[in-house]
Design a protein around this motif. Structure first.
Motif, PDB file in Angstrom:
ATOM      1  N   PRO A   1      34.110  28.145  43.260  1.00 45.56           N
ATOM      2  CA  PRO A   1      35.423  28.653  42.875  1.00 45.56           C
ATOM      3  C   PRO A   1      35.331  30.015  42.193  1.00 45.56           C
ATOM      4  O   PRO A   1      34.350  30.332  41.539  1.00 45.56           O
ATOM      5  CB  PRO A   1      35.962  27.582  41.925  1.00 45.56           C
ATOM      6  CG  PRO A   1      34.760  26.849  41.460  1.00 45.56           C
ATOM      7  CD  PRO A   1      33.723  26.969  42.518  1.00 45.56           C
ATOM      8  N   TRP A   2      36.338  30.765  42.372  1.00 41.78           N
ATOM      9  CA  TRP A   2      36.398  32.095  41.779  1.00 41.78           C
ATOM     10  C   TRP A   2      36.828  31.979  40.324  1.00 41.78           C
ATOM     11  O   TRP A   2      37.786  31.304  40.003  1.00 41.78           O
ATOM     12  CB  TRP A   2      37.391  32.952  42.562  1.00 41.78           C
ATOM     13  CG  TRP A   2      37.457  34.346  42.091  1.00 41.78           C
ATOM     14  CD1 TRP A   2      38.342  34.848  41.184  1.00 41.78           C
ATOM     15  CD2 TRP A   2      36.612  35.430  42.472  1.00 41.78           C
ATOM     16  NE1 TRP A   2      38.109  36.162  40.988  1.00 41.78           N
ATOM     17  CE2 TRP A   2      37.025  36.554  41.779  1.00 41.78           C
ATOM     18  CE3 TRP A   2      35.529  35.541  43.337  1.00 41.78           C
ATOM     19  CZ2 TRP A   2      36.424  37.792  41.923  1.00 41.78           C
ATOM     20  CZ3 TRP A   2      34.938  36.765  43.476  1.00 41.78           C
ATOM     21  CH2 TRP A   2      35.379  37.880  42.773  1.00 41.78           C
ATOM     22  N   THR A   3      36.103  32.649  39.462  1.00 39.85           N
ATOM     23  CA  THR A   3      36.499  32.650  38.057  1.00 39.85           C
ATOM     24  C   THR A   3      37.263  33.932  37.772  1.00 39.85           C
ATOM     25  O   THR A   3      36.747  35.027  37.913  1.00 39.85           O
ATOM     26  CB  THR A   3      35.261  32.592  37.146  1.00 39.85           C
ATOM     27  OG1 THR A   3      34.420  33.695  37.473  1.00 39.85           O
ATOM     28  CG2 THR A   3      34.523  31.295  37.341  1.00 39.85           C
ATOM     29  N   TRP A   4      38.508  33.752  37.400  1.00 39.69           N
ATOM     30  CA  TRP A   4      39.344  34.919  37.133  1.00 39.69           C
ATOM     31  C   TRP A   4      39.085  35.424  35.713  1.00 39.69           C
ATOM     32  O   TRP A   4      39.114  34.648  34.770  1.00 39.69           O
ATOM     33  CB  TRP A   4      40.810  34.550  37.302  1.00 39.69           C
ATOM     34  CG  TRP A   4      41.135  34.121  38.688  1.00 39.69           C
ATOM     35  CD1 TRP A   4      41.180  32.855  39.164  1.00 39.69           C
ATOM     36  CD2 TRP A   4      41.407  34.975  39.794  1.00 39.69           C
ATOM     37  NE1 TRP A   4      41.468  32.841  40.492  1.00 39.69           N
ATOM     38  CE2 TRP A   4      41.623  34.144  40.918  1.00 39.69           C
ATOM     39  CE3 TRP A   4      41.489  36.350  39.975  1.00 39.69           C
ATOM     40  CZ2 TRP A   4      41.927  34.640  42.172  1.00 39.69           C
ATOM     41  CZ3 TRP A   4      41.796  36.843  41.231  1.00 39.69           C
ATOM     42  CH2 TRP A   4      42.009  36.001  42.300  1.00 39.69           C
ATOM     43  N   PRO A   5      38.839  36.712  35.556  1.00 43.07           N
ATOM     44  CA  PRO A   5      38.489  37.206  34.224  1.00 43.07           C
ATOM     45  C   PRO A   5      39.662  37.209  33.229  1.00 43.07           C
ATOM     46  O   PRO A   5      39.445  37.226  32.035  1.00 43.07           O
ATOM     47  CB  PRO A   5      37.991  38.624  34.486  1.00 43.07           C
ATOM     48  CG  PRO A   5      38.498  39.010  35.811  1.00 43.07           C
ATOM     49  CD  PRO A   5      38.760  37.756  36.569  1.00 43.07           C
ATOM     50  N   TRP A   6      40.893  37.212  33.703  1.00 44.49           N
ATOM     51  CA  TRP A   6      42.017  37.310  32.766  1.00 44.49           C
ATOM     52  C   TRP A   6      42.551  35.940  32.351  1.00 44.49           C
ATOM     53  O   TRP A   6      43.531  35.855  31.620  1.00 44.49           O
ATOM     54  CB  TRP A   6      43.151  38.128  33.387  1.00 44.49           C
ATOM     55  CG  TRP A   6      43.595  37.653  34.715  1.00 44.49           C
ATOM     56  CD1 TRP A   6      44.472  36.650  34.965  1.00 44.49           C
ATOM     57  CD2 TRP A   6      43.169  38.170  35.966  1.00 44.49           C
ATOM     58  NE1 TRP A   6      44.615  36.486  36.308  1.00 44.49           N
ATOM     59  CE2 TRP A   6      43.830  37.429  36.953  1.00 44.49           C
ATOM     60  CE3 TRP A   6      42.301  39.182  36.378  1.00 44.49           C
ATOM     61  CZ2 TRP A   6      43.639  37.667  38.311  1.00 44.49           C
ATOM     62  CZ3 TRP A   6      42.137  39.408  37.719  1.00 44.49           C
ATOM     63  CH2 TRP A   6      42.789  38.656  38.664  1.00 44.49           C
ATOM     64  N   ILE A   7      41.929  34.866  32.811  1.00 45.44           N
ATOM     65  CA  ILE A   7      42.413  33.542  32.394  1.00 45.44           C
ATOM     66  C   ILE A   7      41.649  33.100  31.174  1.00 45.44           C
ATOM     67  O   ILE A   7      40.494  33.228  31.001  1.00 45.44           O
ATOM     68  CB  ILE A   7      42.265  32.527  33.544  1.00 45.44           C
ATOM     69  CG1 ILE A   7      43.182  32.921  34.671  1.00 45.44           C
ATOM     70  CG2 ILE A   7      42.582  31.147  33.068  1.00 45.44           C
ATOM     71  CD1 ILE A   7      43.168  32.000  35.853  1.00 45.44           C
TER      72      ILE A   7
END
Length: 55
Positions: free
Chosen positions: A49-55
Motif C-alpha cells: 500500500p502507498w503511504t501518503w505523507p500528509w496523513i
C-alpha cells in the motif's frame, strides 16, 4: 422527394450487405492471428500500500 424512393439505393444496400456477409467476411475470418495468445501461467505480484505523507 427522392429520399423516400427506395428503388435506387435499396438494391445497392442489399447487394453490398450480402457481398460483405457471404463473400468477404468468411475470407477475413479464415486468417490466423499473427500473434496468437500464449498460455503462460499468470504471475501475481505482491503490491504494497502507498503511504501518503500528509496523513
Amino acid at each position: 422527394m427522392p429520399q423516400l424512393n427506395p428503388n435506387p439505393w435499396l438494391f445497392i444496400m442489399l447487394t453490398s450487405w450480402l457481398t460483405l456477409s457471404l463473400i468477404i467476411q468468411p475470407k477475413l475470418l479464415s486468417f490466423t492471428t499473427t500473434n496468437p495468445p500464449s498460455h503462460k501461467p499468470t504471475m501475481t505480484t505482491k503490491t504494497t500500500p502507498w503511504t501518503w505523507p500528509w496523513i
